[in-house]
Each structure stands twice: as structure tokens, then as C-alpha cells.
Design an enzyme around this catalytic site. Structure first.
Site, PDB file in Angstrom:
ATOM      1  N   SER A   1       0.794  -1.233   0.000  1.00 43.28           N
ATOM      2  CA  SER A   1       0.000   0.000   0.000  1.00 43.28           C
ATOM      3  C   SER A   1       0.825   1.281   0.000  1.00 43.28           C
ATOM      4  O   SER A   1       0.251   2.372  -0.058  1.00 43.28           O
ATOM      5  CB  SER A   1      -0.963   0.006   1.190  1.00 43.28           C
ATOM      6  OG  SER A   1      -2.109  -0.755   0.885  1.00 43.28           O
TER       7      SER A   1
ATOM      8  N   LYS B   1      -0.093   3.693  -2.723  1.00 41.51           N
ATOM      9  CA  LYS B   1      -1.082   4.772  -2.628  1.00 41.51           C
ATOM     10  C   LYS B   1      -0.430   6.137  -2.459  1.00 41.51           C
ATOM     11  O   LYS B   1      -1.085   7.162  -2.682  1.00 41.51           O
ATOM     12  CB  LYS B   1      -2.052   4.477  -1.487  1.00 41.51           C
ATOM     13  CG  LYS B   1      -2.885   3.211  -1.705  1.00 41.51           C
ATOM     14  CD  LYS B   1      -3.852   2.981  -0.566  1.00 41.51           C
ATOM     15  CE  LYS B   1      -4.711   1.739  -0.806  1.00 41.51           C
ATOM     16  NZ  LYS B   1      -4.029   0.489  -0.469  1.00 41.51           N
TER      17      LYS B   1
ATOM     18  N   SER C   1      -6.416   3.109   4.254  1.00 43.64           N
ATOM     19  CA  SER C   1      -5.714   2.561   3.090  1.00 43.64           C
ATOM     20  C   SER C   1      -6.701   1.818   2.193  1.00 43.64           C
ATOM     21  O   SER C   1      -6.469   0.680   1.784  1.00 43.64           O
ATOM     22  CB  SER C   1      -4.576   1.636   3.520  1.00 43.64           C
ATOM     23  OG  SER C   1      -3.696   1.383   2.463  1.00 43.64           O
TER      24      SER C   1
END
Length: 261
Positions: free
Chosen positions: A78, A81, A138
């Protein structure tokens, strides 16, 4: 493989990534020098090198204070992101979107596995809600929806992400999706992630405070930040955690103490 959770606690980093994180806490606690650290862990047998990779950079001077396998390829999970948010901030600054612009959820976006907001296909949230959902929960569904909004499709957005990585000097990073769920072709390095973390702070100071968000309200929910370092380690003001089985626990964080970054 699917992402189980992005939640990261302080104990996780002391227990599972204590070598690179220990350097960071020593820097923070003993000599009060704050750096920007990117820690990526990986444990698959296909890699012969250590499962730990890390780097600590003085964000003002660019001096590397600590490095371990900083240029070895890892899966970003993640941390992906961060680039999704970079391109979102860029679009905001250019006036192509606003914080109130609707972000529609396609069937693909709505079907992404957790962590997610759980927005149904055909519905939408605002750009600001999407930003907050990425830095706290997230949310994979919101990341895909943002990618489709900005790129027209997630595949085109992934190409935009990779092109931006090259423009920022992230020479070893390739993106294939907006969220970081497993893709064997999606790779990065600790050094590249440190570059991205510094770029987020330097290029978008007007939006950087989003990374310090401890929680936000979404409908009837209060969504807390997965990054447990916020409020627990002095000077830490973000940025992003990540976890998949393939990547292990990942962290890009920044800190500021005594005029050092």
C-alpha cells in the site's frame, strides 16, 4: 494473493523490522535528528538478499544517514497509494479536480478486497473523502476509483504513475495498479520510496497535513489511521504503511524535530 490488513502497530515494527526501525528510533531518541525513512521488508525465498531494506535521509540536505539494501527490488504493497495521492494532489493543484469533485465507484472499484470503504458500484464519494480514506484506512476501493477518475482506467493510471516515478528519479519503480494489491510486476526500492516521500512534502506542502490525519468521519463510521506511530513517536507526521504477505510490513515515514527533517 490478497491483502489482509494494512494495520501497523509500533510493536510490529520493533518485533518484525527492528533493525531498520531501531536505527530510526535511535536517531530520533538519542541524538534528536529526524530523517525520512523508507522500510520495506520481504521474505520470499526468490530473493537471496536480506528481507529487510531501509534508508534514512536528511530531507533538507539529501544526505543518507542509514541504508540497507536500499536499491534492492521489493513489493510496495500500500505504499503504492503514495503515488496515487501524488497524482491526486497534482490534479488538485492544476485545477483539473477539486476537493468536492465526485469520485464514482465502478464495479471493479467496488469489488476490490479489504481494506476498503465498502462503497457500492454506481455511488460516489468526494475527492477529499477518497484522500482521507487512503491515508487512514488505506482503502483499496477508493484508490481504484481515484485511478479511474484521473486516468480513465486503472491501466492507464498505472502508466501515469510509472511515468511520474521516472520524472521524480524513481528509476527502479514500476506500477501496475493504484492500490498495491499483489502484482508480481509492481516493484520498487526503499530509496525510490524515500524520494517519493520527500517529493510529497516538498511539492505539496498545502496537502501534506493529510498524512497526519488520526481519524475521520465517513457516514456513521469513525475511521482511524493504520499508522500507530502518529502520536506515539515524537515528531512523526506521516506518511504511509503497507502490508501484503509477499511484501511483509512496509513503512515510509517522515519526522521533524528541532528544525531537522
Amino acid at each position: 494473493m490478497r491483502m489482509k490488513s494494512d494495520t501497523v502497530s509500533q510493536s510490529v515494527f520493533f518485533d518484525l523490522a527492528k533493525r531498520p526501525f531501531g536505527v530510526f528510533t535511535e536517531v530520533m531518541g538519542r541524538i534528536f535528528l529526524a530523517g525520512l525513512i523508507a522500510v520495506l521488508t520481504f521474505s520470499a525465498p526468490a530473493f537471496a538478499n536480506s528481507k529487510y531494506a531501509g534508508i534514512v535521509v536528511d530531507a533538507k540536505t539529501g544526505k543518507v544517514l542509514y541504508g540497507e539494501d536500499a536499491d534492492q527490488l521489493r513489493y510496495p504493497a500500500s505504499l503504492t497509494k503514495m503515488m496515487t495521492l501524488y497524482l491526486t494532489f497534482e490534479a488538485l493543484e492544476a485545477g483539473r479536480i477539486s476537493k468536492s469533485t465526485p469520485v464514482p465507484f465502478s464495479k471493479k472499484a467496488s469489488a476490490e478486497p479489504p481494506s476498503k470503504l465498502g462503497v457500492r458500484a454506481g455511488r460516489s464519494i468526494t475527492v477529499e473523502q477518497a484522500i482521507l480514506s487512503l491515508v487512514t484506512r488505506s482503502a483499496n476501493d477508493a484508490a481504484t476509483a481515484l485511478g479511474e477518475l484521473l486516468g480513465g482506467s486503472e491501466q492507464r493510471f498505472a502508466r501515469m504513475m510509472t511515468n511520474k516515478a521516472r520524472a521524480l528519479g524513481m528509476t527502479r519503480t514500476t506500477y501496475r495498479n493504484a492500490h498495491g494489491l499483489p502484482n508480481s510486476e509492481q516493484r520498487t526500492t526503499a530509496r525510490d520510496q524515500a524520494r517519493l516521500g520527500i517529493a510529497l512534502r516538498q511539492h505539496f506542502p498545502q496537502y501534506y497535513d493529510y498524512f497526519s490525519t488520526r481519524s475521520f468521519r465517513f457516514g456513521k463510521q469513525t475511521i482511524g489511521n493504520h499508522n500507530r506511530l502518529l502520536g506515539n513517536v515524537r515528531g512523526v507526521d506521516g506518511i504511509k504503511t503497507g502490508y501484503t504477505r509477499a511484501s511483509g510490513f512496509n513503512l515510509v515515514t517522515s519526522a521533524q524535530l528541532d528544525d531537522r527533517h
